[in-house]
Design an enzyme around this catalytic site. Structure first.
Site, mmCIF file in Angstrom:
data_model
loop_
_atom_site.group_PDB
_atom_site.id
_atom_site.type_symbol
_atom_site.label_atom_id
_atom_site.label_comp_id
_atom_site.label_asym_id
_atom_site.label_seq_id
_atom_site.Cartn_x
_atom_site.Cartn_y
_atom_site.Cartn_z
ATOM 1 N N ASP A 167 1.837 0.783 -1.266
ATOM 2 C CA ASP A 167 1.882 -0.202 -0.182
ATOM 3 C C ASP A 167 2.255 0.469 1.146
ATOM 4 O OD1 ASP A 167 2.125 -3.110 0.692
ATOM 5 O OD2 ASP A 167 4.151 -2.405 1.153
ATOM 6 N N GLU A 201 -2.604 2.135 0.502
ATOM 7 C CA GLU A 201 -2.999 1.074 1.418
ATOM 8 C C GLU A 201 -2.942 1.599 2.854
ATOM 9 O OE1 GLU A 201 -1.802 -3.259 3.251
ATOM 10 O OE2 GLU A 201 -0.264 -1.866 2.601
ATOM 11 N N ARG A 204 -12.203 -3.383 -6.936
ATOM 12 C CA ARG A 204 -11.083 -4.242 -7.336
ATOM 13 C C ARG A 204 -11.455 -5.700 -7.062
ATOM 14 N NH1 ARG A 204 -5.821 -3.286 -4.051
ATOM 15 N NH2 ARG A 204 -7.055 -4.403 -2.510
#
Ligand SMILES: *[C@@H]1O[C@H](CO)[C@@H](O)[C@H](O)[C@H]1NC(C)=O
Ligand SMILES: *[C@@H]1O[C@H](CO)[C@@H](O)[C@H](O)[C@H]1NC(C)=O
Ligand SMILES: CC(=O)N[C@H]1CO[C@H](CO)[C@@H](O)[C@@H]1O
Length: 511
Positions: A212, A248, A352
């Site tokens: 993240d 990310e 995804r």
């Protein structure tokens, strides 16, 4: 030469770029905010049998409990400790899930929040998912433990201590993202505490991590953490397997920080993918599906073997993060299914699929004021996933991954894995088709008039079931049948008012 090829192929299989999915499985599903007990069941009853490769799970570590607004989804992005203790379940439940999913060939990838701890503005106390004490004001997180020395307060040069200007890479990496206390990843102590957390998960059997807020960390600091990680558990993975890494990084162009700075560490989320595909399928800005002929690197995306792609994610499906209004979601189901179908048929990237829950959208001045809403719950206890007789989900869960069109395209991608992009056709507008070698073929009609064309599919002669309008069941099709001639030609007609204006056939949907 042969020797070299063999080595490079093995290198790729074991390295951080490979998702370590079982042979013949290619896609990840993000079961956003699901409980571990429900994921374990879903692996056994659905994901394993339907050929899903793995699951991205919500952050498993302890976080702040926020009550105003009441239990928002984003509280899970405010860590308090690395105890495996969240509203999805405790450590025993997490272990049980990882074991049961791995045993049916479905991998688990953890959303790892390592850039920061909780927001600076939270009051000190024990309002956390495991009851651990924390004091953001003093930078005190005794359950890790972290203290004032472990944060970037001295390093950040802005007045507010927060990121004020995204064009300045020092601010983006050293200052607070939305008030979240920024960990000093240059310190070996901090790197070690994070690696200890991730190695704990590796020992349990996870296959990798979504990192993240990677853009808010220096690539070299991320590398230093990754270098401390163990190989994957040999209970399920070949010896020497490195954890799958996808970072990310929101790079839509126009900022100082580029995805390319991170590809040395692992894969990177390609945010341009969903933003552009949404624009094309919505036919905004004069875009047409015929322009998708060179989709991928030709559109300025990162190299395919470094990209993780998705139509929407948990942030941008509710207006957070990047992509803006063009992002397609389950709220626009008809266009969404086409976009996900296109993504799963196209060879670019690791794919995804998103799986969401409903919330009460309420727009004021173009902004959804309920975008914070957490998962379906009773007084904060996340509701279980119930399964309806028609195989869809109840209790407020959307389960896009169970929609026939999406589930069958996940299977399509497995069937065509490794086959080249081939037999492209378009009408210069929004009617397009392409194949994957001699294994699969897909046709879209996103124009405002019907499609009726005879196209080269590249497939062997035979009768095929369209997997969008139905399934192959007991040697028959429940939906449309497509007849491929000896020369690989087949006639397709798709009304522009069809429920789903696209058709897909593949080797395993042949009668
Ligand atoms: C991972 O496995 C490889 C090959 O077996 C080995 O050389 C390497 O030292 C291992 N790495 C770690 C961190 O254990
Ligand atoms: C297949 O289904 C169609 C109707 O969908 C039916 O007319 C046909 O008889 C079935 N064929 C077989 C072999 O069951
Ligand atoms: C086969 C087909 O329907 N072709 C149409 C594609 O779109 C053009 C306009 O761009 C039409 O003229 C064709 O009839």
């Amino acid at each position: 030469m042969k020797f070299f090829l063999l080595f490079s192929a093995l290198g790729l299989c074991w390295a951080q770029y490979a998702p370590h999915t079982q042979q013949g499985r290619t896609s990840i599903v993000h079961l956003f905010e699901w409980r571990w007990a429900d994921i374990a069941e879903e692996c056994e009853r659905y994901l394993g049998p339907k050929g899903f490769g793995g699951v991205q799970v919500s952050p498993p570590n302890e976080n702040v409990v926020i009550t105003n607004p009441y239990r928002p989804w984003w509280e899970r992005y405010q860590p308090v400790s690395y105890k495996l203790c969240s509203r999805s379940g405790n450590e025993d439940e997490f272990r049980n899930m990882v074991t049961r999913c791995n045993n049916v060939g479905v991998r688990i990838y953890v959303d790892a929040i390592i850039n920061h701890m909780c927001g600076v503005g939270n009051a000190a106390g024990t309002s956390s998912t495991c009851g651990s004490y924390y004091n953001p004001h003093n930078r005190d997180f005794p359950a890790v433990p972290y203290s004032g020395w472990d944060f970037n307060d001295g390093k950040c040069k802005t007045e507010s201590g927060g990121i004020e200007n995204y064009v300045d890479p020092f601010q983006v990496r050293d200052c607070r993202l939305s008030g979240l206390l920024d960990l000093a990843l240059e310190k070996d102590y901090v790197r070690s505490k994070i690696a200890e957390y991730l190695n704990h998960l590796i020992a349990i059997g996870v296959a990798g991590f979504r990192i993240d807020a990677s853009k808010h960390m220096w690539p070299g600091d991320i590398k230093a953490v990754l270098d401390k990680l163990h190989n994957l558990s040999t209970n399920w993975f070949p010896e020497g397997s490195r954890p799958f890494i996808y970072q990310e990084v929101i790079d839509l162009g126009g900022e100082a920080i580029k995805s390319s700075e991170y590809v040395g560490n692992g894969r990177v989320t390609e945010f341009k993918y969903g933003a552009k595909l949404g624009t094309v399928i919505r036919k905004w800005n004069g875009e047409k599906m015929s322009y998708l002929k060179n989709w991928g690197e030709g559109w300025g995306f990162m190299p395919s073997d470094r990209a993780l792609v998705f139509v929407d994610n948990h942030d941008n499906q509710r207006g957070h993060g990047a992509g803006g209004a063009s992002i397609l979601t389950f709220w626009d189901a008809r266009l969404y299914k086409m976009a996900v179908g296109f993504m799963l048929a196209h060879p670019y990237g690791i794919t995804r699929v998103m799986s969401s829950y409903y919330w009460q959208r309420h727009f004021e001045n173009g902004k959804d004021v309920n975008d914070w809403t957490g998962p379906p719950n009773n007084n904060g206890m996340t509701k279980e996933i119930t399964i309806n007789p028609d195989t869809t989900c109840g209790n407020g869960w959307v389960c896009e991954h169970r929609w026939r069109q999406i589930r069958n395209m996940v299977a399509f991608r497995n069937v065509v894995d490794g086959q080249p992009f081939s037999n492209w056709w378009d009408n210069g507008s929004n009617q397009v088709a392409f194949g994957r070698g001699n294994r699969g073929f897909i046709v879209f009609n996103n124009d405002d008039w019907s499609l009726s064309s005879t196209l080269q599919t590249g497939l062997p002669a035979g009768t095929y079931c369209d997997v969008i309008s139905g399934d192959k069941v007991d040697g028959n099709c429940t939906g449309i049948k497509i007849y491929v001639s000896g020369e690989g030609m087949a006639h397709f007609s798709i009304s522009n008012s069809a429920e789903d204006p696209f058709i897909a056939i593949h080797s395993e949907s042949k009668l």
